[in-house]
Design an enzyme around this catalytic site. Sequence first.
Site, PDB file in Angstrom:
ATOM      1  N   GLY A  54      -9.674   9.137  -1.356  1.00 62.08           N
ATOM      2  CA  GLY A  54     -10.648   9.992  -2.002  1.00 62.08           C
ATOM      3  C   GLY A  54     -11.929   9.307  -2.427  1.00 62.08           C
ATOM      4  N   LYS A  77       0.846  -1.191   0.000  1.00 69.92           N
ATOM      5  CA  LYS A  77       0.000   0.000   0.000  1.00 69.92           C
ATOM      6  C   LYS A  77       0.881   1.241   0.000  1.00 69.92           C
ATOM      7  CE  LYS A  77      -3.369   2.484   2.814  1.00 69.92           C
ATOM      8  NZ  LYS A  77      -2.577   3.610   3.292  1.00 69.92           N
ATOM      9  N   HIS A  87      -2.093   7.765   1.600  1.00 75.84           N
ATOM     10  CA  HIS A  87      -2.519   7.724   2.990  1.00 75.84           C
ATOM     11  C   HIS A  87      -3.504   8.838   3.326  1.00 75.84           C
ATOM     12  CE1 HIS A  87      -1.752   5.192   6.440  1.00 75.84           C
ATOM     13  NE2 HIS A  87      -2.025   6.236   7.179  1.00 75.84           N
ATOM     14  N   SER A  96      -2.291   4.751  -3.245  1.00 78.81           N
ATOM     15  CA  SER A  96      -2.689   5.528  -2.075  1.00 78.81           C
ATOM     16  C   SER A  96      -1.614   6.526  -1.693  1.00 78.81           C
ATOM     17  CB  SER A  96      -2.907   4.569  -0.901  1.00 78.81           C
ATOM     18  OG  SER A  96      -3.085   5.264   0.308  1.00 78.81           O
ATOM     19  N   ARG A 154      -2.357  12.556   3.308  1.00 79.53           N
ATOM     20  CA  ARG A 154      -1.259  12.992   4.186  1.00 79.53           C
ATOM     21  C   ARG A 154      -0.282  13.872   3.439  1.00 79.53           C
ATOM     22  NH1 ARG A 154       0.963   9.258   8.856  1.00 79.53           N
ATOM     23  NH2 ARG A 154       2.647  10.727   8.775  1.00 79.53           N
ATOM     24  N   ASP A 179      -7.234   3.571  -2.617  1.00 80.42           N
ATOM     25  CA  ASP A 179      -7.551   3.809  -1.216  1.00 80.42           C
ATOM     26  C   ASP A 179      -7.724   5.276  -0.836  1.00 80.42           C
ATOM     27  OD1 ASP A 179      -7.753   3.253   1.584  1.00 80.42           O
ATOM     28  OD2 ASP A 179      -5.657   3.752   1.785  1.00 80.42           O
TER      29      ASP A 179
END
Length: 172
Positions: A99, A43, A67, A65, A70, A97
């Site tokens: 939005g 991920k 995160h 992703s 972040r 992963d």
Amino acid sequence: MDIDHIFSASGEHDIVMGEEMSVKSPDRLREYVGMTTLPFVVKGVLSARDAYACAEIGAAGIVVSHHAGRMDYAVPPLMVLPDIRKEVGDKMPVFVDCGILSGMDAYKALALGATAVSVGKHLIPYIRSGGAEAVADRIREMTAELKGVMAFTGVRDMAGFDSSVLHLRTFG
């Protein structure tokens, strides 16, 4: 293996549940792949180059992703998804992963080549306000939204998604 949650906002190694996060080399990730019979999924992939590296170490799948935003300067996952899918082809599943806030967001990711989507941060307020049942209700709503958009565009199953129905903005 989450490779996008290593550093804190200050650039120091993050501490999660008392454990210091650290960068893992491709060789170390390859060792992890060999240590389990479970599918090893990486991920935090944000480029075709990273996707290729994951295939090279023997990953069974990847999660595109950053995160949950972040890194607000990072490329949005849906922008790189088509290039990543092109790089790995059908060799491995590609999950998205970040939005995913609605059924339409799930549709966009699936139409751009995702195998499946994950919803995390969006569900936190629901768990806080109404617990597991509120989360289940929101997932049912999102599923109904996805079903509606699929019906509007003639998509009957996972093989029927077509990115040509999307209006894609160009960034520059």
